[in-house]
Design a protein around this motif. Structure first.
Motif, PDB file in Angstrom:
ATOM      1  N   GLU A  47      -3.214   4.081 -13.332  1.00 59.49           N
ATOM      2  CA  GLU A  47      -3.950   5.078 -12.558  1.00 59.49           C
ATOM      3  C   GLU A  47      -3.422   5.140 -11.121  1.00 59.49           C
ATOM      4  OE1 GLU A  47      -6.378   1.246 -12.014  1.00 59.49           O
ATOM      5  OE2 GLU A  47      -4.954   2.170 -13.436  1.00 59.49           O
ATOM      6  N   LEU A  48      -3.341   6.348 -10.586  1.00 60.91           N
ATOM      7  CA  LEU A  48      -2.876   6.542  -9.215  1.00 60.91           C
ATOM      8  C   LEU A  48      -3.972   6.117  -8.246  1.00 60.91           C
ATOM      9  CD1 LEU A  48      -0.716   7.620  -7.255  1.00 60.91           C
ATOM     10  CD2 LEU A  48      -1.760   9.888  -7.505  1.00 60.91           C
ATOM     11  N   LEU A  49      -3.650   5.185  -7.350  1.00 63.78           N
ATOM     12  CA  LEU A  49      -4.624   4.645  -6.401  1.00 63.78           C
ATOM     13  C   LEU A  49      -4.496   5.250  -5.013  1.00 63.78           C
ATOM     14  CD1 LEU A  49      -4.309   0.837  -7.256  1.00 63.78           C
ATOM     15  CD2 LEU A  49      -6.067   2.421  -8.085  1.00 63.78           C
ATOM     16  N   TYR A  50      -3.269   5.482  -4.577  1.00 59.21           N
ATOM     17  CA  TYR A  50      -3.063   5.844  -3.169  1.00 59.21           C
ATOM     18  C   TYR A  50      -1.729   6.563  -3.011  1.00 59.21           C
ATOM     19  CZ  TYR A  50      -2.722   5.250   1.933  1.00 59.21           C
ATOM     20  OH  TYR A  50      -2.607   5.464   3.288  1.00 59.21           O
ATOM     21  N   ILE A  51      -1.709   7.552  -2.120  1.00 60.71           N
ATOM     22  CA  ILE A  51      -0.483   8.253  -1.735  1.00 60.71           C
ATOM     23  C   ILE A  51      -0.326   8.134  -0.227  1.00 60.71           C
ATOM     24  CG2 ILE A  51       0.698  10.484  -1.591  1.00 60.71           C
ATOM     25  CD1 ILE A  51      -0.783  11.344  -4.104  1.00 60.71           C
ATOM     26  N   GLY A  52       0.868   7.774   0.218  1.00 60.70           N
ATOM     27  CA  GLY A  52       1.156   7.673   1.647  1.00 60.70           C
ATOM     28  C   GLY A  52       2.540   8.204   1.948  1.00 60.70           C
ATOM     29  N   GLN A  53       2.839   8.333   3.227  1.00 59.99           N
ATOM     30  CA  GLN A  53       4.169   8.789   3.635  1.00 59.99           C
ATOM     31  C   GLN A  53       4.623   7.988   4.837  1.00 59.99           C
ATOM     32  OE1 GLN A  53       5.300  10.592   6.563  1.00 59.99           O
ATOM     33  NE2 GLN A  53       3.326  10.122   7.544  1.00 59.99           N
ATOM     34  N   SER A  54       5.909   7.953   5.056  1.00 60.71           N
ATOM     35  CA  SER A  54       6.451   7.250   6.218  1.00 60.71           C
ATOM     36  C   SER A  54       7.845   7.766   6.524  1.00 60.71           C
ATOM     37  CB  SER A  54       6.503   5.734   5.951  1.00 60.71           C
ATOM     38  OG  SER A  54       7.089   5.053   7.055  1.00 60.71           O
ATOM     39  N   SER A  55       8.242   7.611   7.767  1.00 60.16           N
ATOM     40  CA  SER A  55       9.626   7.929   8.134  1.00 60.16           C
ATOM     41  C   SER A  55      10.573   6.808   7.715  1.00 60.16           C
ATOM     42  CB  SER A  55       9.731   8.156   9.639  1.00 60.16           C
ATOM     43  OG  SER A  55       9.296   7.000  10.344  1.00 60.16           O
ATOM     44  N   ASP A  56      10.018   5.658   7.296  1.00 60.07           N
ATOM     45  CA  ASP A  56      10.818   4.514   6.834  1.00 60.07           C
ATOM     46  C   ASP A  56      10.075   3.856   5.677  1.00 60.07           C
ATOM     47  OD1 ASP A  56      12.117   2.061   6.436  1.00 60.07           O
ATOM     48  OD2 ASP A  56      12.582   1.831   8.563  1.00 60.07           O
ATOM     49  N   LEU A  57      10.442   4.221   4.456  1.00 60.98           N
ATOM     50  CA  LEU A  57       9.746   3.703   3.272  1.00 60.98           C
ATOM     51  C   LEU A  57       9.852   2.186   3.171  1.00 60.98           C
ATOM     52  CD1 LEU A  57      10.799   6.362   0.611  1.00 60.98           C
ATOM     53  CD2 LEU A  57       8.492   5.972   1.481  1.00 60.98           C
ATOM     54  N   ARG A  74     -11.488  -4.160   4.646  1.00 59.50           N
ATOM     55  CA  ARG A  74     -11.681  -4.570   3.251  1.00 59.50           C
ATOM     56  C   ARG A  74     -11.105  -3.550   2.281  1.00 59.50           C
ATOM     57  NH1 ARG A  74     -18.006  -6.628   3.463  1.00 59.50           N
ATOM     58  NH2 ARG A  74     -17.671  -8.396   4.897  1.00 59.50           N
ATOM     59  N   ARG A  75     -11.175  -2.283   2.639  1.00 61.47           N
ATOM     60  CA  ARG A  75     -10.645  -1.239   1.757  1.00 61.47           C
ATOM     61  C   ARG A  75      -9.156  -1.448   1.488  1.00 61.47           C
ATOM     62  NH1 ARG A  75     -12.695   3.735   0.552  1.00 61.47           N
ATOM     63  NH2 ARG A  75     -11.231   5.364  -0.095  1.00 61.47           N
ATOM     64  N   THR A  76      -8.411  -1.813   2.524  1.00 59.79           N
ATOM     65  CA  THR A  76      -6.981  -2.072   2.349  1.00 59.79           C
ATOM     66  C   THR A  76      -6.759  -3.326   1.517  1.00 59.79           C
ATOM     67  OG1 THR A  76      -6.564  -1.052   4.502  1.00 59.79           O
ATOM     68  CG2 THR A  76      -4.787  -2.366   3.563  1.00 59.79           C
ATOM     69  N   LEU A  77      -7.581  -4.346   1.718  1.00 63.87           N
ATOM     70  CA  LEU A  77      -7.472  -5.567   0.923  1.00 63.87           C
ATOM     71  C   LEU A  77      -7.712  -5.271  -0.562  1.00 63.87           C
ATOM     72  CD1 LEU A  77      -9.482  -7.958   3.267  1.00 63.87           C
ATOM     73  CD2 LEU A  77      -7.016  -7.923   2.960  1.00 63.87           C
ATOM     74  N   ARG A  78      -8.724  -4.474  -0.850  1.00 61.88           N
ATOM     75  CA  ARG A  78      -9.012  -4.125  -2.243  1.00 61.88           C
ATOM     76  C   ARG A  78      -7.867  -3.330  -2.856  1.00 61.88           C
ATOM     77  NH1 ARG A  78     -14.176  -2.812  -0.083  1.00 61.88           N
ATOM     78  NH2 ARG A  78     -13.706  -0.590  -0.309  1.00 61.88           N
ATOM     79  N   LEU A  79      -7.298  -2.424  -2.063  1.00 66.75           N
ATOM     80  CA  LEU A  79      -6.175  -1.629  -2.552  1.00 66.75           C
ATOM     81  C   LEU A  79      -5.001  -2.516  -2.937  1.00 66.75           C
ATOM     82  CD1 LEU A  79      -4.527   0.969  -2.995  1.00 66.75           C
ATOM     83  CD2 LEU A  79      -4.069   0.990  -0.535  1.00 66.75           C
ATOM     84  N   VAL A  80      -4.591  -3.405  -2.036  1.00 64.74           N
ATOM     85  CA  VAL A  80      -3.445  -4.269  -2.290  1.00 64.74           C
ATOM     86  C   VAL A  80      -3.681  -5.149  -3.518  1.00 64.74           C
ATOM     87  CG1 VAL A  80      -2.126  -6.221  -1.367  1.00 64.74           C
ATOM     88  CG2 VAL A  80      -2.628  -4.255   0.089  1.00 64.74           C
ATOM     89  N   HIS A  81      -4.897  -5.614  -3.679  1.00 64.80           N
ATOM     90  CA  HIS A  81      -5.224  -6.475  -4.821  1.00 64.80           C
ATOM     91  C   HIS A  81      -5.079  -5.739  -6.147  1.00 64.80           C
ATOM     92  CE1 HIS A  81      -6.927  -9.982  -6.724  1.00 64.80           C
ATOM     93  NE2 HIS A  81      -7.856  -9.250  -7.317  1.00 64.80           N
TER      94      HIS A  81
END
Length: 278
Positions: A47-57, A74-81
């Motif tokens: 399942e797709l959890l997150y979409i992001g962008q960067s000038s340096d992947l 905590r939201r970022t911690l849960r995402l990474v987990h």
């Protein structure tokens, strides 16, 4: 026999090694391209959890290996987990990555994305000065600068933190005002700053589509003493650049400075290439 003593303290989210390094391996992160693009985080079931962008992947995706309970919400911690797979799509320009992310967020609306996944009511940003404080308020009422898109609510924290840093460059993080590092800062804030009038004008310029003053100051500042602090302020800067590039209507005129900071070049690139983006 003496009983084994146990600690009642909650265990840290990550013990020795970040789960991304364990699941994907260091070779994966070394192989990432250092180019602009959009990245996608997937869960165990695909399942797709997150979409992001960067000038340096390479730098941006790699920064998720350093997420800790001490410096991330905590939201970022849960995402990474929950991440089990990472994919990306390279882009020719940072502006192209910004536009592609905007389109994909509205199309897919991943659960861990907040800004950009829906079109909500606009915000107005009130900036007022008293004798010794700068008073800020984000409101739905038509007063102050605006209207701003819904995403302004999520960039407000980065904007105020970076303003405080530029006004008080020697202040340690522990000296920053209460709740300034909350995931969502309060809608009403009062700040004590050395030059309140200058700070108000810097904020007003950014909010009305002329972000060069603040971005130039941030570009010229030291990134921080520790690695995590450098990464933190770089992420904050990228968030401000991204928002300004998406929402500011800036003329693509030559910069006044003979050696413009990367942020100004980035915004100029966005404006000049806007019509040709998908």
């Amino acid at each position: 026999m003496e009983a084994v003593r146990t600690s009642s303290r909650q265990l840290k989210f990550f013990h020795l090694e970040n789960p991304l390094s364990v699941r994907l391996g260091n070779d994966f992160f070394r192989s990432l391209p250092a180019v602009p693009g959009v990245y996608f985080f997937y869960g165990q079931a695909g399942e797709l959890l997150y979409i992001g962008q960067s000038s340096d992947l390479k730098a941006r995706i790699g920064s998720y290996r350093h997420v800790t309970p001490e410096k991330n919400p905590r939201r970022t911690l849960r995402l990474v987990h929950r991440i089990f797979k990472i994919e990306w799509r390279e882009c020719a320009l940072p502006a192209e990555a910004i536009e592609l992310e905007r389109v994909l967020l509205l199309e897919h609306r991943p659960p861990f994305n907040r800004a950009g996944v829906w079109k909500g009511d606009p915000w107005w940003f009130k900036i007022e000065i008293s004798s010794d404080k700068l008073h800020l308020e984000l409101t739905r009422e038509a007063s102050g600068t605006g209207p701003h898109p819904p995403a302004f609510r999520y960039v407000l924290g980065s904007l105020v933190r970076c303003l405080y840093r530029s006004a008080c460059p020697q202040a340690p993080l522990s000296a920053y005002p209460h709740r300034l590092f909350d995931a969502s800062v309060p809608l009403t804030l009062s700040l004590c700053l050395p030059d309140i009038a200058e700070a108000a004008e810097t904020l007003r310029s950014y909010a009305t589509g002329a972000p060069e003053t603040l971005l130039s100051k941030l570009e010229s500042m030291p990134r921080g003493a520790s690695l995590w602090e450098q990464e933190y302020w770089q992420e904050e800067l990228e968030r401000l650049i991204k928002y300004a590039a998406k929402n500011a209507s800036m003329p693509a005129s030559p910069p006044v400075s003979p050696a413009p900071p990367a942020a100004s070049l980035y915004l100029k690139e966005w404006c000049s290439g806007r019509d040709s983006n998908p």
